[in-house]
Design an enzyme around this catalytic site. Structure first.
Site, mmCIF file in Angstrom:
data_model
loop_
_atom_site.group_PDB
_atom_site.id
_atom_site.type_symbol
_atom_site.label_atom_id
_atom_site.label_comp_id
_atom_site.label_asym_id
_atom_site.label_seq_id
_atom_site.Cartn_x
_atom_site.Cartn_y
_atom_site.Cartn_z
ATOM 1 C CG ASP A 180 -27.562 106.627 24.448
ATOM 2 O OD1 ASP A 180 -26.825 105.681 24.246
ATOM 3 O OD2 ASP A 180 -28.612 106.501 25.256
ATOM 4 C CG ASP A 379 -24.239 101.224 23.972
ATOM 5 O OD1 ASP A 379 -24.757 101.895 23.390
ATOM 6 O OD2 ASP A 379 -24.291 101.078 25.421
#
Length: 500
Positions: A180, A379
């Site tokens: 992440d 992201d």
């Protein structure tokens, strides 16, 4: 002698008209929208592939050694490479059809986006987590004198979309971790479990590792936590995510092994004894964010890159550290940082073009303002690119203007408001869409990165969405098939097509 003069004049007028018509025709041709081809059949075939994929027969589960061979210790200039898997290839689908899978993805995605926006807003406004009210008063292992209960959904980011296999401890125990770019704290589930969700590998037992060490309350790493507490001189941590997931436990250090590429001693990571959420069988999370506790900062990586293959393909891709390979034809953009929060990677985006024509929007629409609001982040955990509302409307309207010939589908599906019916087509020509970055470089997106199937009947939607926040996010649907390089040393983002 008048006739020859008339003929000469007629010839001159005719030639002039011909040249004028030819010139106008050339101008018309030169301004024709730039198009690309969407392979409708291939996209729809993949919707069936992902629903029928059997993870028990995939490379993710066929080889799972309890321990791995002893690689060399890592130094900050060493290259590392890990295999990267998408969330939906990790467990068997529980969805009856592709549309229900898409709706599930979008719901999870909305939670993550709300969480990211809230995290940045809290940083900008100087809101401390201790000011937030807990969700409930249920007891947990550490609650009474240690940590607050999980905060409201939306306080932090969602739980990620891609996984890699990592070794933890000595001897190394392999496990799948969520990767992440929007998180900093690394953590795994640990025995004894007060409350642990189901994972595909055995839960890590810290007593089985000779290199595991609990961190004290005065340890430097403990002071870097956003939410921490102290119990019996052990540093306790808590991380909450936008979908309501959370992890609570003690902060420790241990050896982390990256396949056969190398290993790193004394990595700070959470040993979670109370964990809940939608982590899809993963044992925990590996934070690739820009904060001090992320794995990238702890290993002092000069760069990292990943290539995300289509989540519906069932294939894997890779995550690489310290191996920048940008070519002269690759798009590049400034890697920017927000002074109010160091987790996220901001990119210099100047605008878009549709069909080869620049979309008109205000010059500073993607800038971070003086307060730390706005800007554009990359992201890997967000799926669909979110754009500040004015920017989204301009992009969508430009696309609609050039697709009047295409059959419109359902008026809206979830967060998508622009959809088409391609059920009778095998391929279709569509306008190109390109990102334009600060510095002048641009990246043309493949058609499948902005027109995606939302069911298995041929409904495709324009895969961008508006957000009421001033923050924009480039999501993984638009990143798929492109190697994204974070050159941390030179503060450059590289985007390389077809380098997966």
């Amino acid at each position: 002698m008048a006739f020859p003069r008339f003929l000469s004049l007629l010839t001159t007028v005719t030639l002039s008209l011909f040249l004028t018509t030819t010139d106008a025709s050339s101008r018309s041709l030169s301004t024709s929208p730039k198009t690309t081809v969407l392979d409708v059949v291939s996209s729809l075939q993949q919707t069936q592939t992902i629903l029928s994929l059997d993870p028990t027969r995939s490379s993710l589960t066929t080889t799972k050694p309890e321990s791995i061979s002893d690689p060399v210790f890592f130094n900050s200039s060493s290259p590392l490479s890990l295999e990267l898997h998408s969330r939906d290839t990790f467990v068997a689908s529980q969805h009856k059809d592709y549309k229900s899978l898409v709706l599930s993805r979008l719901e999870r995605d909305s939670s993550r986006v709300a969480g990211i926006a809230a995290k940045i807003r809290f940083a900008v406004e100087g809101i401390d987590r201790s000011d937030l009210k807990p969700v409930n008063n249920e007891d947990t292992r550490y609650q009474p004198e240690a940590l607050t209960t999980p905060v409201v959904s939306g306080v932090s980011q969602g739980s990620g979309e891609y996984f890699s296999r990592i070794g933890v401890g000595t001897p190394a125990k392999e496990m799948y971790l969520v990767l992440d770019t929007g998180s900093d704290v690394n953590w795994i589930q640990c025995e004894p479990c007060s409350d642990c969700y189901q994972q595909s590998d055995p839960v890590f037992n810290p007593t089985s590792s000779s290199t595991y060490k609990s961190l004290t309350c005065t340890a430097r790493q403990c002071s870097l936590l956003e939410t921490s507490a102290c119990r019996s001189n052990k540093c306790l941590y808590q991380v909450s995510y936008g979908d309501g997931s959370f992890t609570v436990g003690e902060l420790a250090t241990d050896t982390v092994t990256f396949g056969n590429s190398g290993k790193l001693n004394d990595v700070a990571l959470g040993c979670g004894h109370d964990n809940e959420g939608l982590f899809t069988g993963a044992a925990g999370l590996l934070g690739l964010g820009g904060g001090a506790l992320s794995i990238t900062n702890q290993m002092k990586a000069t760069s990292f890159s990943y290539c995300l293959v289509d989540r519906d393909s069932g294939k894997s891709s890779s995550l690489d550290f310290n191996s920048v390979q940008l070519g002269s034809g690759d798009a590049t953009a400034p890697l920017l940082r927000n002074q109010k929060i160091d987790t996220f990677y901001y990119v210099g985006l100047s605008g878009f073009s549709v069909g080869g024509q620049k979309v008109i929007m205000p010059d500073a629409i993607f800038d971070v303002d003086a307060s730390g609001s706005g800007g554009v982040i990359l992201d890997c955990g967000t799926a669909v690119t979110r754009l500040q509302t004015q920017a989204y409307n301009s992009l969508r309207d430009a696309f609609l203007k050039l697709t009047t010939n295409l059959k419109k589908g359902t008026s809206s599906i979830s967060l998508f408001d622009t959809c088409y019916d391609f059920s009778s087509l095998s391929t279709v020509k569509v306008p190109t869409v390109a990102f334009h970055f600060t510095g002048g470089k641009s990246l043309d997106l493949p058609a499948k990165n902005y027109l995606i199937p939302v069911d298995d009947n041929g409904t495709f939607c324009f895969a961008f969405a508006p957000t009421s926040s001033s923050l924009s996010i480039i999501g993984n649907v638009q990143q798929q098939g492109t190697r994204i390089t974070y050159d941390l040393a030179n503060k450059i983002i590289g985007l390389s097509g077809n380098k997966c």
